[in-house]
Design an enzyme around this catalytic site. Structure first.
Site, PDB file in Angstrom:
ATOM      1  N   LYS A   1       1.325  -4.130   9.976  1.00  0.00           N
ATOM      2  CA  LYS A   1       2.226  -3.420   9.049  1.00  0.00           C
ATOM      3  C   LYS A   1       3.538  -3.075   9.774  1.00  0.00           C
ATOM      4  O   LYS A   1       3.944  -3.811  10.665  1.00  0.00           O
ATOM      5  CB  LYS A   1       1.553  -2.179   8.479  1.00  0.00           C
ATOM      6  CG  LYS A   1       0.162  -2.474   7.903  1.00  0.00           C
ATOM      7  CD  LYS A   1      -0.316  -1.390   6.993  1.00  0.00           C
ATOM      8  CE  LYS A   1      -1.788  -1.594   6.682  1.00  0.00           C
ATOM      9  NZ  LYS A   1      -2.218  -0.896   5.490  1.00  0.00           N
TER      10      LYS A   1
ATOM     11  N   ASN B   1      -3.327  -6.937  10.604  1.00  0.00           N
ATOM     12  CA  ASN B   1      -2.047  -6.690   9.921  1.00  0.00           C
ATOM     13  C   ASN B   1      -1.437  -5.443  10.546  1.00  0.00           C
ATOM     14  O   ASN B   1      -1.893  -4.338  10.286  1.00  0.00           O
ATOM     15  CB  ASN B   1      -2.291  -6.488   8.419  1.00  0.00           C
ATOM     16  CG  ASN B   1      -1.024  -6.066   7.686  1.00  0.00           C
ATOM     17  OD1 ASN B   1       0.073  -6.207   8.221  1.00  0.00           O
ATOM     18  ND2 ASN B   1      -1.167  -5.552   6.471  1.00  0.00           N
TER      19      ASN B   1
ATOM     20  N   GLU C   1       0.698  -3.307  -0.780  1.00  0.00           N
ATOM     21  CA  GLU C   1       1.847  -2.445  -0.486  1.00  0.00           C
ATOM     22  C   GLU C   1       3.145  -3.090  -0.967  1.00  0.00           C
ATOM     23  O   GLU C   1       4.110  -2.401  -1.306  1.00  0.00           O
ATOM     24  CB  GLU C   1       1.886  -2.132   1.026  1.00  0.00           C
ATOM     25  CG  GLU C   1       0.767  -1.165   1.404  1.00  0.00           C
ATOM     26  CD  GLU C   1       0.305  -1.244   2.851  1.00  0.00           C
ATOM     27  OE1 GLU C   1       0.982  -1.869   3.683  1.00  0.00           O
ATOM     28  OE2 GLU C   1      -0.766  -0.662   3.130  1.00  0.00           O
TER      29      GLU C   1
ATOM     30  N   GLY D   1      -6.193   1.701   4.006  1.00  0.00           N
ATOM     31  CA  GLY D   1      -5.627   2.822   4.757  1.00  0.00           C
ATOM     32  C   GLY D   1      -6.174   4.176   4.345  1.00  0.00           C
ATOM     33  O   GLY D   1      -5.630   5.211   4.733  1.00  0.00           O
TER      34      GLY D   1
ATOM     35  N   GLU E   1      -8.745  -7.198  -1.224  1.00  0.00           N
ATOM     36  CA  GLU E   1      -8.407  -5.885  -0.675  1.00  0.00           C
ATOM     37  C   GLU E   1      -8.345  -4.865  -1.805  1.00  0.00           C
ATOM     38  O   GLU E   1      -7.288  -4.710  -2.446  1.00  0.00           O
ATOM     39  CB  GLU E   1      -7.044  -5.950   0.031  1.00  0.00           C
ATOM     40  CG  GLU E   1      -7.001  -6.865   1.224  1.00  0.00           C
ATOM     41  CD  GLU E   1      -6.027  -6.370   2.273  1.00  0.00           C
ATOM     42  OE1 GLU E   1      -6.437  -6.214   3.414  1.00  0.00           O
ATOM     43  OE2 GLU E   1      -4.871  -6.102   1.934  1.00  0.00           O
TER      44      GLU E   1
HETATM   45  C1  PEP Z   1      -4.342  -3.940   5.272  1.00  0.00           C
HETATM   46  O1  PEP Z   1      -3.259  -3.472   5.589  1.00  0.00           O
HETATM   47  O2  PEP Z   1      -4.391  -5.093   4.806  1.00  0.00           O
HETATM   48  C2  PEP Z   1      -5.541  -3.129   5.442  1.00  0.00           C
HETATM   49  C3  PEP Z   1      -6.690  -3.606   5.061  1.00  0.00           C
HETATM   50  O3  PEP Z   1      -5.359  -1.899   6.021  1.00  0.00           O
HETATM   51  P1  PEP Z   1      -6.523  -0.913   6.559  1.00  0.00           P
HETATM   52  O4  PEP Z   1      -7.485  -1.764   7.350  1.00  0.00           O
HETATM   53  O5  PEP Z   1      -5.817   0.085   7.404  1.00  0.00           O
HETATM   54  O6  PEP Z   1      -7.191  -0.333   5.362  1.00  0.00           O
END
Ligand code: PEP
Length: 248
Positions: A11, A9, A96, A171, A165
């Protein structure tokens, strides 16, 4: 058992030049990778990525989709538009978006429905905040989030990908332990089994600070079928290392 699925991802990161360079490094290093792989990119770069990914083993993904079919929804991108650009996966309900754009369980469920109707696999994200975990509400929260998607999608539910998640791990550099991830994945698997005879078709990904160092232990869990990877997917050597771990 299906091959693991590893999804980057990106982002809101990238540029035409940076995307081309990151992707050329990743695609150039994919020898020996047998897991399924995809990258979810900002919508303005989907056309660029469609052409860069053509003929490769990396699938194209989007990060969001409109809950509406078409019409007067300025700024939104519909599922059929994504399909026009050969998009195979679409993240829906990322924390997010739930947090910064007020997306409710109902909206997330509608987005999953739109994606499925257009032949795109929604990657439905569920996860609890730190406060919810500390209050012992993890299972209640993820089950409520998944229930809305099951309710709206009926027998099509076996066509989704699910991503657990934990919000506190995204993050932040904090990762769920393999045991914490497995525990929630098993709860989600049981909920899917109660809803469909084809629950085994649903890949349940873990996401939240997954990286080259912790991927193997997380992916070794029974119900962890892959990863949704943010920050570490922006570094070609790290992403490639994780793709290789998932291919073992
Ligand atoms: C995400 O954006 O879905 C994610 C898991 O981010 P990160 O790996 O940076 O924690």
């Amino acid at each position: 058992m299906a091959a693991k699925l590893m999804v980057g991802n990106w982002k809101m990161n990238g540029s035409l030049a940076a995307n081309a360079s990151l992707l050329s490094e990743v695609l150039g290093g994919m020898g020996g990778v047998t897991c399924r792989a995809a990258v979810c990119v900002p919508s303005v770069y989907l056309a660029q990525m469609q052409s860069l990914l053509a003929g490769s083993a990396m699938a194209l993904g989007a990060q969001d989709v409109s809950a509406h079919e078409d019409g007067a929804y300025t700024g939104e991108v519909s599922a059929t538009m994504l399909r026009d650009l050969a998009v195979r996966y679409c993240i829906v309900g990322h924390s997010e978006r739930r947090q910064h754009h007020g997306e409710s369980d109902l909206v997330v469920a509608s987005k999953a429905q739109r994606a499925l109707a257009a032949g795109i696999t929604p990657i439905v994200c569920v996860g609890e905040s730190l406060a919810e975990r500390e209050a012992g509400q993890t299972e209640v929260v993820v089950k409520r989030q998944l229930a809305a998607v099951i309710h709206a999608n009926g027998h099509c539910i076996s066509e989704i990908v699910l991503a657990y998640e934990p919000v506190w791990a995204i993050g932040t550099g904090l990762t769920a332990t393999p045991a914490q991830a497995q525990q929630v994945h098993a709860v989600l698997r049981a909920q899917l089994q109660a809803a469909t005879a084809h629950a085994e078709r649903v890949s349940i990904l873990y996401g939240g600070s997954m990286n080259a160092a912790n991927a193997a232990d997380l992916l070794a869990q029974n119900d962890v079928d892959g990863g949704l990877i943010g920050g570490a997917a922006l570094k070609a050597p790290d992403f490639l290392s994780m793709l290789k771990t998932a291919s073992r």
